[in-house]
Design a protein around this motif. Structure first.
Motif, PDB file in Angstrom:
ATOM      1  N   THR A 250       0.829  -1.206   0.000  1.00 50.78           N
ATOM      2  CA  THR A 250       0.000   0.000   0.000  1.00 50.78           C
ATOM      3  C   THR A 250       0.866   1.261   0.000  1.00 50.78           C
ATOM      4  O   THR A 250       2.023   1.240   0.413  1.00 50.78           O
ATOM      5  CB  THR A 250      -0.915   0.044   1.238  1.00 50.78           C
ATOM      6  OG1 THR A 250      -0.105  -0.030   2.417  1.00 50.78           O
ATOM      7  CG2 THR A 250      -1.927  -1.087   1.221  1.00 50.78           C
ATOM      8  N   MET A 251       0.248   2.344  -0.470  1.00 49.80           N
ATOM      9  CA  MET A 251       0.819   3.688  -0.356  1.00 49.80           C
ATOM     10  C   MET A 251      -0.322   4.625  -0.001  1.00 49.80           C
ATOM     11  O   MET A 251      -1.270   4.761  -0.777  1.00 49.80           O
ATOM     12  CB  MET A 251       1.480   4.131  -1.668  1.00 49.80           C
ATOM     13  CG  MET A 251       2.685   3.325  -2.080  1.00 49.80           C
ATOM     14  SD  MET A 251       3.416   3.952  -3.618  1.00 49.80           S
ATOM     15  CE  MET A 251       4.578   2.629  -3.974  1.00 49.80           C
ATOM     16  N   GLY A 252      -0.238   5.253   1.151  1.00 50.23           N
ATOM     17  CA  GLY A 252      -1.274   6.185   1.583  1.00 50.23           C
ATOM     18  C   GLY A 252      -0.818   7.616   1.423  1.00 50.23           C
ATOM     19  O   GLY A 252       0.141   8.048   2.068  1.00 50.23           O
ATOM     20  N   ASN A 253      -1.472   8.367   0.538  1.00 49.79           N
ATOM     21  CA  ASN A 253      -1.095   9.756   0.253  1.00 49.79           C
ATOM     22  C   ASN A 253       0.378   9.869  -0.142  1.00 49.79           C
ATOM     23  O   ASN A 253       1.094  10.752   0.321  1.00 49.79           O
ATOM     24  CB  ASN A 253      -1.384  10.667   1.451  1.00 49.79           C
ATOM     25  CG  ASN A 253      -2.819  11.149   1.470  1.00 49.79           C
ATOM     26  OD1 ASN A 253      -3.688  10.559   0.835  1.00 49.79           O
ATOM     27  ND2 ASN A 253      -3.070  12.217   2.189  1.00 49.79           N
ATOM     28  N   ILE A 254       0.823   8.957  -0.996  1.00 49.05           N
ATOM     29  CA  ILE A 254       2.201   8.968  -1.488  1.00 49.05           C
ATOM     30  C   ILE A 254       2.240   9.338  -2.975  1.00 49.05           C
ATOM     31  O   ILE A 254       2.945  10.271  -3.374  1.00 49.05           O
ATOM     32  CB  ILE A 254       2.883   7.605  -1.283  1.00 49.05           C
ATOM     33  CG1 ILE A 254       2.954   7.242   0.211  1.00 49.05           C
ATOM     34  CG2 ILE A 254       4.270   7.591  -1.918  1.00 49.05           C
ATOM     35  CD1 ILE A 254       3.833   8.160   1.028  1.00 49.05           C
ATOM     36  N   LEU A 255       1.485   8.638  -3.789  1.00 50.97           N
ATOM     37  CA  LEU A 255       1.549   8.860  -5.238  1.00 50.97           C
ATOM     38  C   LEU A 255       1.262  10.310  -5.611  1.00 50.97           C
ATOM     39  O   LEU A 255       1.880  10.858  -6.529  1.00 50.97           O
ATOM     40  CB  LEU A 255       0.567   7.939  -5.972  1.00 50.97           C
ATOM     41  CG  LEU A 255       0.906   6.449  -6.042  1.00 50.97           C
ATOM     42  CD1 LEU A 255      -0.135   5.729  -6.888  1.00 50.97           C
ATOM     43  CD2 LEU A 255       2.305   6.214  -6.597  1.00 50.97           C
ATOM     44  N   HIS A 256       0.321  10.952  -4.910  1.00 55.95           N
ATOM     45  CA  HIS A 256      -0.071  12.295  -5.324  1.00 55.95           C
ATOM     46  C   HIS A 256       1.022  13.334  -5.092  1.00 55.95           C
ATOM     47  O   HIS A 256       0.929  14.454  -5.602  1.00 55.95           O
ATOM     48  CB  HIS A 256      -1.390  12.714  -4.661  1.00 55.95           C
ATOM     49  CG  HIS A 256      -1.274  13.123  -3.227  1.00 55.95           C
ATOM     50  ND1 HIS A 256      -2.225  13.898  -2.607  1.00 55.95           N
ATOM     51  CD2 HIS A 256      -0.335  12.862  -2.274  1.00 55.95           C
ATOM     52  CE1 HIS A 256      -1.886  14.093  -1.344  1.00 55.95           C
ATOM     53  NE2 HIS A 256      -0.752  13.487  -1.119  1.00 55.95           N
ATOM     54  N   ASP A 257       2.060  12.982  -4.348  1.00 60.46           N
ATOM     55  CA  ASP A 257       3.157  13.928  -4.100  1.00 60.46           C
ATOM     56  C   ASP A 257       4.019  14.159  -5.340  1.00 60.46           C
ATOM     57  O   ASP A 257       4.771  15.137  -5.380  1.00 60.46           O
ATOM     58  CB  ASP A 257       4.082  13.399  -2.994  1.00 60.46           C
ATOM     59  CG  ASP A 257       3.438  13.430  -1.616  1.00 60.46           C
ATOM     60  OD1 ASP A 257       2.556  14.274  -1.385  1.00 60.46           O
ATOM     61  OD2 ASP A 257       3.818  12.601  -0.768  1.00 60.46           O
ATOM     62  N   TRP A 258       3.906  13.262  -6.338  1.00 61.85           N
ATOM     63  CA  TRP A 258       4.915  13.228  -7.391  1.00 61.85           C
ATOM     64  C   TRP A 258       4.309  13.409  -8.780  1.00 61.85           C
ATOM     65  O   TRP A 258       3.110  13.239  -8.991  1.00 61.85           O
ATOM     66  CB  TRP A 258       5.671  11.894  -7.315  1.00 61.85           C
ATOM     67  CG  TRP A 258       6.139  11.599  -5.927  1.00 61.85           C
ATOM     68  CD1 TRP A 258       5.598  10.707  -5.043  1.00 61.85           C
ATOM     69  CD2 TRP A 258       7.204  12.257  -5.218  1.00 61.85           C
ATOM     70  NE1 TRP A 258       6.265  10.750  -3.841  1.00 61.85           N
ATOM     71  CE2 TRP A 258       7.255  11.694  -3.926  1.00 61.85           C
ATOM     72  CE3 TRP A 258       8.124  13.245  -5.564  1.00 61.85           C
ATOM     73  CZ2 TRP A 258       8.183  12.096  -2.977  1.00 61.85           C
ATOM     74  CZ3 TRP A 258       9.049  13.649  -4.620  1.00 61.85           C
ATOM     75  CH2 TRP A 258       9.074  13.078  -3.332  1.00 61.85           C
ATOM     76  N   ASN A 259       5.185  13.700  -9.760  1.00 60.49           N
ATOM     77  CA  ASN A 259       4.738  13.812 -11.147  1.00 60.49           C
ATOM     78  C   ASN A 259       4.458  12.423 -11.717  1.00 60.49           C
ATOM     79  O   ASN A 259       4.688  11.396 -11.061  1.00 60.49           O
ATOM     80  CB  ASN A 259       5.772  14.565 -11.991  1.00 60.49           C
ATOM     81  CG  ASN A 259       7.137  13.872 -12.019  1.00 60.49           C
ATOM     82  OD1 ASN A 259       7.265  12.676 -11.797  1.00 60.49           O
ATOM     83  ND2 ASN A 259       8.183  14.655 -12.284  1.00 60.49           N
TER      84      ASN A 259
END
Length: 347
Positions: A250-259
């Motif tokens: 899982t990744m919680g509020n991780i992907l949205h940090d990046w391009n």
């Protein structure tokens, strides 16, 4: 928010335009720990509140502040002006009392202490495409700054815990973990998601994976919830290190940090660490495909402009496209709480 009548009205324009007034009233109450104090005493008069918080405003302005919180539904009120007794509403008593495990005020604290001022530069961010936080004008990128400053880092971790704890509990109970044995939370911060998965799924062996600076916080969470037999904290950098192998990642509020390039890189690393039949789950304020309902997701995406410049929130269609590009066999979406969803890719 739309005008539901056929006649022009300024009501919604003024409601949104003055929204920062309402926001700051709530944020100030959280900063004062008003709801925590009220939870301890059950109810207090305006005079008692004024003395406890050491406020030097006029009584009239104090009544304005407390009665605005009452009108918003954050406080209950019995009596009027000098005779009034104030107490917490059900929501504030549950989610804004610091002494409860359900406390989610960490995000509001960060909004007050950091983001409130930075959002005043939204126009500049949109014009320039540049960050508007501590990294502005040549400062360090936000995550480098956070992990060097223990006070900033603790505030950030508390914020992430606050905004996600309800969603983590929901995922731990809604997703069927019975088919799996091992769980890895990448960028696991204080270890709350791993802890919740372990608490509700005795079959799962969980790992929370993040930089060394937060390992002690994660271990503190693990001890607090008494799940050390099921959960361990492992230090690592999700950009430079391979992910530990696991059945569910899982990744919680991780992907949205990046391009997009970095989003794909992180999803690829998750894919590589999963067995056939394994699952990758991203927990975010996923924007609806028609981009007309999840306004919080759209605002969170703008917050990524403020914080990271090129990070952004995304739709399920976006996630589905990236998952197929990497090689996942299928995808699905699971609603959690409020504007947050889990988007799921199966290997």
């Amino acid at each position: 928010m739309k005008n539901q009548t056929n006649q022009p009205s300024p009501a919604v324009i003024m409601q949104i335009g003055s929204g920062f007034w309402a926001s700051k009233i709530l944020l100030a109450a959280v900063n004062f720990e008003l709801f925590t104090h009220l939870a301890r005493k059950e109810s207090m008069s305006a005079r008692e509140i004024k003395d406890l918080l050491k406020l030097n405003c006029t009584d009239r302005h104090l009544f304005d502040f407390l009665d605005a919180l009452f009108c918003f539904g954050f406080l209950k009120r019995d009596g009027f002006l000098e005779t009034a007794q104030y107490s917490n509403s059900l929501d504030t008593g549950t989610f804004l009392d610091k002494e409860k495990t359900s406390y989610m005020g960490g995000m509001l604290e960060m909004m007050n202490n950091r983001l409130y001022g930075f959002w005043g530069n939204l126009e500049e961010g949109l014009k320039t495409g540049l960050v508007q936080n501590e990294a502005k004008n040549g400062g360090e990128p936000i995550f480098e700054s956070l992990y060097k400053d223990p006070k900033l880092l603790k505030g950030f971790v508390n914020a992430m815990t606050g905004i996600q704890i309800g969603n983590f509990m929901a995922l731990a109970q809604k997703f069927d973990f019975s088919k799996y044995k091992t769980f890895l939370d990448v960028g696991g911060s204080a270890g709350i998601l791993s802890t919740m998965v372990a608490k509700y799924n005795s079959n799962m062996s969980c790992t929370t994976f993040d930089l060394p600076a937060v390992e002690a916080m994660a271990n503190e969470t693990i001890q607090k919830f008494e799940v050390s037999a099921q959960v361990k904290a492992v230090s690592g950098d999700f950009f430079t290190d391979s992910f530990p192998k696991a059945d569910v990642i899982t990744m919680g509020n991780i992907l949205h940090d990046w391009n997009e390039e970095n989003k794909l890189m992180l999803m690829q690393k998750a894919y590589d660490a999963l067995p056939d039949g394994g699952v990758f789950i991203a927990i975010e304020s996923v924007i609806d495909n028609e981009r007309k309902q999840n306004v919080f997701g759209l605002m969170m995406s703008l917050n990524m402009l403020i914080e990271t410049a090129d990070g952004f929130d995304y739709t399920f269609d976006d996630f589905n496209k990236w998952a197929k590009q990497i090689g996942f066999k299928s995808t699905s979406s699971l609603g959690l709480t409020g504007p947050t969803s889990a988007v799921i890719a199966y290997k």
